[in-house]
Design a protein around this motif. Structure first.
Motif, PDB file in Angstrom:
ATOM      1  N   TYR A  80      41.757  37.929  43.582  1.00 14.87           N
ATOM      2  CA  TYR A  80      41.726  38.611  42.295  1.00 14.87           C
ATOM      3  C   TYR A  80      42.178  40.059  42.432  1.00 14.87           C
ATOM      4  CZ  TYR A  80      39.048  34.666  40.421  1.00 14.87           C
ATOM      5  OH  TYR A  80      38.642  33.427  40.025  1.00 14.87           O
ATOM      6  N   ARG A  81      41.720  40.729  43.489  1.00 14.03           N
ATOM      7  CA  ARG A  81      42.096  42.125  43.688  1.00 14.03           C
ATOM      8  C   ARG A  81      43.608  42.265  43.869  1.00 14.03           C
ATOM      9  NH1 ARG A  81      37.745  45.322  44.219  1.00 14.03           N
ATOM     10  NH2 ARG A  81      35.820  44.493  45.146  1.00 14.03           N
ATOM     11  N   ALA A  84      45.283  41.450  40.513  1.00 11.96           N
ATOM     12  CA  ALA A  84      44.962  42.475  39.521  1.00 11.96           C
ATOM     13  C   ALA A  84      45.738  43.758  39.791  1.00 11.96           C
ATOM     14  CB  ALA A  84      43.463  42.755  39.524  1.00 11.96           C
ATOM     15  N   GLN A  92      42.629  40.618  36.346  1.00 15.10           N
ATOM     16  CA  GLN A  92      41.909  41.830  35.953  1.00 15.10           C
ATOM     17  C   GLN A  92      40.665  41.483  35.143  1.00 15.10           C
ATOM     18  OE1 GLN A  92      45.128  43.749  33.911  1.00 15.10           O
ATOM     19  NE2 GLN A  92      45.841  44.854  35.734  1.00 15.10           N
ATOM     20  N   THR A  93      40.802  40.523  34.247  1.00 15.54           N
ATOM     21  CA  THR A  93      39.657  40.083  33.449  1.00 15.54           C
ATOM     22  C   THR A  93      38.610  39.419  34.327  1.00 15.54           C
ATOM     23  OG1 THR A  93      41.122  39.745  31.551  1.00 15.54           O
ATOM     24  CG2 THR A  93      38.952  38.706  31.449  1.00 15.54           C
ATOM     25  N   LEU A  95      37.990  40.107  37.455  1.00 14.18           N
ATOM     26  CA  LEU A  95      37.271  41.165  38.160  1.00 14.18           C
ATOM     27  C   LEU A  95      36.273  41.855  37.223  1.00 14.18           C
ATOM     28  CD1 LEU A  95      39.938  42.942  40.416  1.00 14.18           C
ATOM     29  CD2 LEU A  95      38.010  41.543  41.143  1.00 14.18           C
ATOM     30  N   GLY A  96      36.706  42.086  35.987  1.00 10.84           N
ATOM     31  CA  GLY A  96      35.796  42.693  35.023  1.00 10.84           C
ATOM     32  C   GLY A  96      34.547  41.849  34.838  1.00 10.84           C
ATOM     33  N   GLU A 111      33.115  49.873  36.559  1.00 11.59           N
ATOM     34  CA  GLU A 111      34.199  49.144  37.209  1.00 11.59           C
ATOM     35  C   GLU A 111      34.627  47.957  36.347  1.00 11.59           C
ATOM     36  OE1 GLU A 111      36.856  48.885  40.556  1.00 11.59           O
ATOM     37  OE2 GLU A 111      35.507  50.433  39.781  1.00 11.59           O
ATOM     38  N   LYS A 114      36.733  49.248  33.530  1.00 12.79           N
ATOM     39  CA  LYS A 114      38.071  49.624  33.990  1.00 12.79           C
ATOM     40  C   LYS A 114      39.011  48.420  34.014  1.00 12.79           C
ATOM     41  CE  LYS A 114      39.215  49.953  38.363  1.00 12.79           C
ATOM     42  NZ  LYS A 114      39.283  50.394  39.783  1.00 12.79           N
ATOM     43  N   TRP A 115      38.531  47.314  34.593  1.00 14.89           N
ATOM     44  CA  TRP A 115      39.389  46.137  34.720  1.00 14.89           C
ATOM     45  C   TRP A 115      39.605  45.444  33.381  1.00 14.89           C
ATOM     46  CZ3 TRP A 115      42.429  46.027  38.587  1.00 14.89           C
ATOM     47  CH2 TRP A 115      42.028  46.550  39.816  1.00 14.89           C
ATOM     48  N   TYR A 116      38.572  45.378  32.567  1.00 10.98           N
ATOM     49  CA  TYR A 116      38.754  44.817  31.232  1.00 10.98           C
ATOM     50  C   TYR A 116      39.779  45.628  30.441  1.00 10.98           C
ATOM     51  CZ  TYR A 116      34.687  41.613  31.335  1.00 10.98           C
ATOM     52  OH  TYR A 116      33.808  40.597  31.599  1.00 10.98           O
TER      53      TYR A 116
END
Length: 303
Positions: A80-81, A84, A92-93, A95-96, A111, A114-116
Motif C-alpha cells: 500500500y505504501r 500510495a 491511499q484510501t 492506508l487512511g 496520518e 493525510k492519506w484520505y
C-alpha cells in the motif's frame, strides 16, 4: 392517538449509530464509522512483483470478491505504501483506513486524514466520504460541518450511498447547511434506492412524520420493511409498532410480536415493553405463532 404514538417511536429512534464517536448529534456524519467498515478497501496482498502503482494495489479478480485480509499484514502495508506513494487512490484510501482504525499500525487520525485527503483530491468517492466523516467527527482536524458537507456531497454526487445518507442527516439536522427536510428526504431516497438500510429507515420515518413529504403510512411501512429485512433493528421496532397500532397496515398482533422480538434480539431494549403490551392482547396460540414467525424472520434474513 396512533399518529402521536408512531411519531414518538420515530423520534425515539432517530439516532444514527456511530461506532467510533459518542456524539449522537453528529452521528449522521459519524455514522461513517460503520459505513467505512462496509466499504473498507479489501486488505489483500498483490500477487505480482511489478513496480507499477496499479500492480501494487490491484490484486486482480480476487479483490472484487474476497474480503479476507492477507496473512502477512506487514507485506500488505508495504504494498500500500509503495502504491500510495505513486499516487494510487485506492492504496491511499487503504492506508487512511488502516491508520483510522489502528489496524496493523498505531491509530493516527492525522496520518489517516493525510492519506484520505490525497485520494479525495483525485476524486475517489470512498476517500471523499471518509474525509467528510473525519471533518464531521473532528478526527485529525478541527470539527467542521461545512467541510464535512463539501466532501460528503462530492462522494454522494458520484453515487456513494453512505455519503448520500450522511447528506440526508446533515440537512435534517442543519449541520453545515440550513435545515431542509425536502433536501434530507431527497438524499435519503437516493441512498435508500441503493438498498442502504439506514436511509430506508430514515425515509420511512419521514413519511411517518410527514417531514419533507406528505405523511404516508404505507410508504413508511414499505421503506421500514425494506430496512427491517436487512436486519436494521430500529426499522424492525418501527415495523412492529406499525403492526401493533394498525398504522399503514392492517393491525396484526402476530406480525407485531414477531418484529418486536426480532428488534429486541438485535438490541432494541424498549421493544420489551411493547412485547408485553402485545401479549396482553394475544391468545396463547397467537403468541406461539409470533415466536415462530420471529424465528423464521431471523433465519431468513440472518438476524
Amino acid at each position: 392517538m396512533k399518529d402521536s404514538l408512531i411519531i414518538t417511536i420515530a423520534l425515539s429512534l432517530s439516532v444514527w449509530s456511530s461506532a467510533a464517536m459518542a456524539d449522537n448529534r453528529a452521528a449522521a456524519i459519524n455514522q461513517a464509522g460503520s459505513g467505512d467498515d462496509i466499504n473498507a478497501p479489501r486488505l489483500l496482498l498483490a500477487q505480482t512483483n511489478s513496480g507499477s502503482a496499479e500492480s501494487q494495489s490491484d490484486p486482480g479478480a480476487i479483490s472484487q470478491k474476497d474480503d479476507v485480509a492477507p496473512q502477512d499484514s506487514n507485506d500488505a502495508l508495504e504494498w500500500y505504501r509503495l502504491a500510495a506513494a505513486q499516487g494510487d487512490a485506492w492504496a491511499q484510501t487503504s492506508l487512511g483506513y488502516l491508520y483510522r482504525k489502528g489496524d496493523g499500525v498505531p491509530q493516527d487520525y492525522k496520518e489517516a486524514f493525510k492519506w484520505y485527503h490525497l485520494a479525495a483530491e483525485q476524486g475517489y468517492p470512498l476517500a471523499q466520504y471518509n474525509l467528510g466523516v473525519m471533518y464531521g467527527a473532528g478526527q485529525g482536524v478541527p470539527q467542521d460541518y461545512q467541510e464535512a458537507h463539501k466532501w460528503n456531497r462530492l462522494a454522494a454526487e458520484q453515487g456513494h450511498a453512505p455519503a448520500q445518507y450522511n447528506l440526508g442527516v446533515m440537512y435534517a439536522q442543519g449541520q453545515g447547511v440550513p435545515q431542509d427536510d425536502h433536501q434530507a428526504q431527497t438524499w435519503y431516497r437516493f441512498a435508500a434506492k441503493q438498498g442502504y438500510p439506514m436511509a430506508q429507515y430514515s425515509l420511512g420515518v419521514m413519511y411517518g412524520e410527514g417531514q419533507g413529504v406528505p405523511r404516508d403510512y404505507r410508504e413508511a411501512h414499505e421503506w421500514n420493511r425494506l430496512a427491517a429485512e436487512q436486519g436494521y433493528a430500529p426499522a424492525q421496532y418501527y415495523l412492529g409498532a406499525m403492526y401493533y397500532n394498525g398504522v399503514g397496515v392492517v393491525k396484526n398482533y402476530v406480525e407485531a410480536y414477531a418484529w418486536l422480538v426480532v428488534a429486541q434480539t438485535n438490541g432494541i431494549k424498549v421493544a420489551g415493553d411493547f412485547i408485553e403490551m402485545a401479549r396482553k392482547n394475544m391468545t396463547a396460540s397467537q403468541i406461539e405463532k409470533g415466536r415462530q414467525l420471529a424465528k423464521e424472520i431471523m433465519a431468513r434474513h440472518g438476524h
